[in-house]
Every structure is written in structure tokens, then in C-alpha cells.
Design an enzyme around this catalytic site. Sequence first.
Site, short mmCIF file in Angstrom:
data_model
loop_
_atom_site.label_atom_id
_atom_site.label_comp_id
_atom_site.label_asym_id
_atom_site.label_seq_id
_atom_site.Cartn_x
_atom_site.Cartn_y
_atom_site.Cartn_z
CD GLU A 1 -2.74 1.01 2.45
OE1 GLU A 1 -3.03 0.31 3.09
OE2 GLU A 1 -3.57 2.56 2.91
NE ARG B 1 3.27 -8.16 10.94
CZ ARG B 1 3.63 -7.26 9.49
NH1 ARG B 1 3.80 -6.73 9.85
NH2 ARG B 1 1.86 -7.22 9.06
CE LYS C 1 2.90 -0.11 5.14
NZ LYS C 1 2.47 -0.21 3.89
P1 ATP Z 1 2.64 -1.91 7.74
O1 ATP Z 1 1.58 -2.82 8.77
O2 ATP Z 1 3.95 -2.04 8.18
O3 ATP Z 1 2.21 -0.86 7.76
P2 ATP Z 1 1.37 -3.39 6.27
O4 ATP Z 1 0.76 -4.71 6.12
O5 ATP Z 1 0.08 -3.14 5.79
O6 ATP Z 1 2.71 -2.94 6.95
P3 ATP Z 1 1.45 -3.46 2.68
O7 ATP Z 1 2.18 -2.15 2.22
O8 ATP Z 1 -0.11 -3.48 3.10
O9 ATP Z 1 1.90 -3.24 4.71
O10 ATP Z 1 2.14 -4.67 2.75
C1 ATP Z 1 2.90 -5.08 0.76
C2 ATP Z 1 3.47 -6.62 1.50
O11 ATP Z 1 4.33 -7.13 2.07
C3 ATP Z 1 1.90 -7.19 2.18
O12 ATP Z 1 1.85 -8.66 1.51
C4 ATP Z 1 2.11 -7.85 3.50
O13 ATP Z 1 2.05 -8.91 3.67
C5 ATP Z 1 3.68 -7.90 3.71
N1 ATP Z 1 4.97 -7.07 5.19
C6 ATP Z 1 4.41 -6.19 5.59
N2 ATP Z 1 5.05 -6.35 6.37
C7 ATP Z 1 5.70 -7.79 6.89
C8 ATP Z 1 6.90 -8.29 7.54
N3 ATP Z 1 7.00 -7.44 9.04
N4 ATP Z 1 7.33 -9.39 7.17
C9 ATP Z 1 7.14 -9.86 6.27
N5 ATP Z 1 6.08 -9.02 5.41
C10 ATP Z 1 5.38 -8.52 5.72
MG MG Z 2 -1.33 -3.77 4.76
#
Ligand code: ATP
Ligand code: MG
Length: 553
Positions: free
Chosen positions: A33, A257, A267
Site C-alpha cells: 500500500e 511476518r 508504517k
Molecule cells: P505495515 O503494517 O508495516 O504498515 P502492511 O502490511 O500494512 O505493513 P503493506 O504495504 O500492505 O504493508 O505490505 C505489503 C506486503 O508486505 C504485504 O503482502 C504484507 O503482508 C508484507 N509485509 C508487511 N510487513 C511485513 C513483515 N513485517 N514481514 C513480512 N511481510 C510483511
Molecule cells: Mg497492509
Amino acid sequence: MSEEKSLNFIEEIIEEDLKNGKYKSILTRFPPEPNGYLHIGHAKSICLNFGLGIKYNGKTNLRFDDTNPVTEDTEYVDSIKEDIQWLGFNWANEFYASDYFEQLYGFAVKLIEKGLAYVDDSSSEEIAKQKGTPTQPGVRNEFSNRSVEENLQLFADMRAGKYKDGEKVLRAKIDMSSPNMHMRDPLMYRIKHAHHHRTGDAWCIYPMYDFAHGQSDSIENITHSICTLEFIPHRPLYDWCIEKLEIFPSKQYEFARLNLNYTVMSKRKLLQLVNENHVTGWDDPRMPTISGLRRRGYTPESIREFCDKIGVAKRDNLIEFGLLEFCVREDLNRIAHRRMVVFNPIKVIITNYPEGQTETLHSENNPEDPNSGARAIPFSREILIEADDFMEVAPKKYFRLAPGQMVRLKSAYIIKCDEVVKNDDGSIAAIHCSYIPESKSGSDTSGISVKGTLHWVNAADAVEVEVREYDRLFRVENPASEEGDFKEYINPNSLTVVKGYAEPAIQTATLTDRFQFLRKGYYCLDKDSTADKFIFNRTVTLKDAWAKEVKKG
Ligand code: ATP
Ligand code: MG
């Protein structure tokens, strides 16, 4: 050297699917995102998704999951693309969920026509209350009885902008008593009169994650849609939408994760650190962002190696920051050019070296790499050594410089300490030494062997540099899980700025060069440097100081 590695559980599934002929080739995606910069957790997901694409001769799409207009921005889109490419991966296609808005709208209409979705006028509080609890079934309200025609009209009116934010939502009609709360008539669309970074003002209704993600996977014919464990309860909904819409059956798989200790990894939290000036920006070298790690001096190879080492787990855990540091140390040892920098200097005068004379010595850039070449190092009568490398009254087995003792100056000569010259206040003004002319490194015929080798710089042309030394950003292992605000646990000493005196070869440093300052650690030039000010970031110390402390204790 290819080491036989056992398959992770996703590779096992893929190999089975390919063997069975379920798919001819695989297609994965990385779906960020664009609401912040990528962090090391995303790197794990990138390495996994792109890595599988490469390993199985498939492809990987980059899809921006841009269904939330309020928090998203093109600055983030650009940084995400830069970070993925820097990590060494290329996407087959660059897609945006927002490109599918029309198609997704059509999918929603199809669900309404099948009697599987309805427009609900309830407030979000009412909807939450009617949902029940995990142990208590929810109840349907009167809006769920609307006719297909009425729903179609209302949904079209929602799109046309007839209603204000929150006045209506579109919900899937599934099962209000499902033990899975996500199946209790989940929201599919909400009204949001907001400008979108790509679609502008074309839309005032936006699909929810659960309606956009799986359908976007399906539109792209993604075979293996990999996400993190918290999406396990969303999977039945993912499958339900695809089944009811009769579209390409993408499948969702979940892995743990990545969590790192002594930092935060969401983020939203990282954005707070930036906005509240706890750090200088998303790319502050203390941040766990890819841009921060890059600026700190991490290499793509070291991050990929780290992601490979931690593997693909099915259970959440907290990984040691030390493992990431181990990986970068290994890589930098292979590639970093060696330089000598004295941090806390005292002057050494070599009394038997001719005044006014300077000779040029040479030293390998990297003993680990025979192709790395050598650099010139000037040597003359006055040099600087580390104050810590001298003791006036030395204990036994002290192999550095002390009165009457000999040491080797790295890539130069053996010197002997003859006399300590003091200032009026008793501090050391200079150390007088004599050098052994036959002991020159590379052509030593002196027959003298010494135990200590010191780094040094020639006093006349030493280059003053600023060095930024970083420590953990937080004082506690898992700040997000502590009581109160995570920012209370910020380490107030995460940055120390010190001065150093470097050998002249440092002046050719560029932002992509990597250095080992002998006996100190690994460093890289920082982008804050100017034509007459060199600023270096310490990437990592030579040894794991934390591991040592543990052993000592
Ligand atoms: P955050 O919680 O840091 O905002 P998010 O999951 O909202 O992370 P996205 O931009 O939606 O961020 O993530 C893009 C991809 O990266 C998704 O498939 C998510 O599952 C993966 N991802 C995000 N954080 C992690 C992590 N700590 N370990 C592994 N994969 C991750
Ligand atoms: Mg997300």
C-alpha cells in the site's frame, strides 16, 4: 557452492501444483500500500515473492494496493519502486488496484444481482453492535431485506455521489452467525469523498481491502498470493468472493511476518517517528526502512542473505537485529575497501626520519579481494595514532605502543617508543619514536617480529571527517509490546557524532563505496557530505559488541 536446502512450505505447495499440472507456471505479486516507505519486513516479502518467481521460472507483479485515497501518495509509489529495484528485483508488470476500480464495481454489481450483497444505511457503531461477538451470533437488520433492484439503484447512487461519507455501505450477505467474524456480512464498499493520487475525483466509493485484494489477484491470474499470518481469518472471505464471482481461483497462503528486536516495523509507527522528528526522515540511518538501511551502508546482498537465513516460518517470532548485522558484516568484509582513520589522535614524531621527506607506501584495498587494487599512503616524520593505542605504564601482554616497546605501523614500518614529551599540564604533547628502515612492509629484512599492528595516518595530509555512530533506536527489545506509547522507549543515545582523521585516499569516496576503517568497523559516505566536509555513517562495528556484553555478563 550450492548448498542443498530443504524446501519451505510454500515451495512444497508450488512444486506440488506444478507437478500436478494445476499451473503451467506460477505468478506471484508484491502488493504494497503506497502509504509509507518500505521496511525490512517488506524486504522479506519481496525476497519471498520475487524469489519464488525466479526459482520456478514464473513471474512477479508489483501491485500497488491503493484503495485508501487518504493516506496514499505518489512519493511513496516512487520510493517503493526504487527500493525493490535496489534490492535487485524486477517486476513483470506494474499494476494498481485503482486500475481495477471499474471492474471491481462490476463485481460488486454481480454480487448484488446474485442476492449476495446489500446496501446498509446503518452507522458503523450500529453495524459493529449487530455483528455480535465471537461467542454470540450477530443479527441481520432490515436493510438486508432490500430487493436486488433497490440495492442496484442505491449502489449506483452511492457511486454517483448522492450520499455523504458514512451514510451507506455495501455489505456482502454471507453469514451473521459464522464463528469467523470476517464472514458476518463484511463491508465491501464505503463512501469516501476524497481525492485519489491516481484516479483523482472519479470515485467517491472505494472498495475495502477484502473486496479489492483477492479480486485484484484474480484479475491478474495470480497463482500464489502470499501474505502474513494475520490474514488467515480473511482467507474464507477471499475464497468466498472468488467462488461467488466465478473468477480465476487465486489462492492465498500465509507466512509469519518478520519482526526485528529493538525497532518497530509498522508504517504507521515509522511515520510517527518521522513526523515528530525523532529521526531525520524515512531514510534516517537508524530506521529499519530499506532506504534507511541503504543510507546506513547495508548492501542489497546482505539484506537478501538475511531474508534467506530467517527462512519462511509459520509462526511469529522476534528476530535478532544482530543477525542482520552479521549478514552485512560478512558481505562488507568481502567488498569493503580498507582505509585508516584515527578517531582520537596523539602525535608520533619519528625522530630518525628525515625532516621534510615524504614517501608513498601502498596498501591493498581489500585483502579478501585480489582484484581490489591498492591505494597510496603517504608516510613522513609526523603521524597520528589512536590515543587508546598508547600506554605510558603498560601491563604485561600489552602489545600496543608503550615506552621501550615496538609495534608495526600497518603497511609501513616497525617503530619503537623512545620518549614521551609532555605539555606543562602533564598531558602528552607527542610520542618520540624511532623507525627501523629495514622493516618496511612487503620487504621486511629486519628480522624483528612484533605482536601489535596499529593503524595510523600521516599528520600533514590527514583529512578531517565527521563520523556518525549509531546505536539501537529503542532501549527495549520489543517497543511495540511495551506499556504506554512506544516512543517512550526511544534510545536517547542512538546517534553519536565524532571526529576522525582519515588517510587522503578517503577523498575519492562516493555514496556507493563501502569502507572498513581498520580496527573500527564498516562505514559509508553519507549524502549530507559536501565538497569540503566528509560525513561517514558507521554501518556496523567490526565485532558484535552486544554479543560480547552478554558473554561478559
Ligand atoms: P505495515 O503494517 O508495516 O504498515 P502492511 O502490511 O500494512 O505493513 P503493506 O504495504 O500492505 O504493508 O505490505 C505489503 C506486503 O508486505 C504485504 O503482502 C504484507 O503482508 C508484507 N509485509 C508487511 N510487513 C511485513 C513483515 N513485517 N514481514 C513480512 N511481510 C510483511
Ligand atoms: Mg497492509
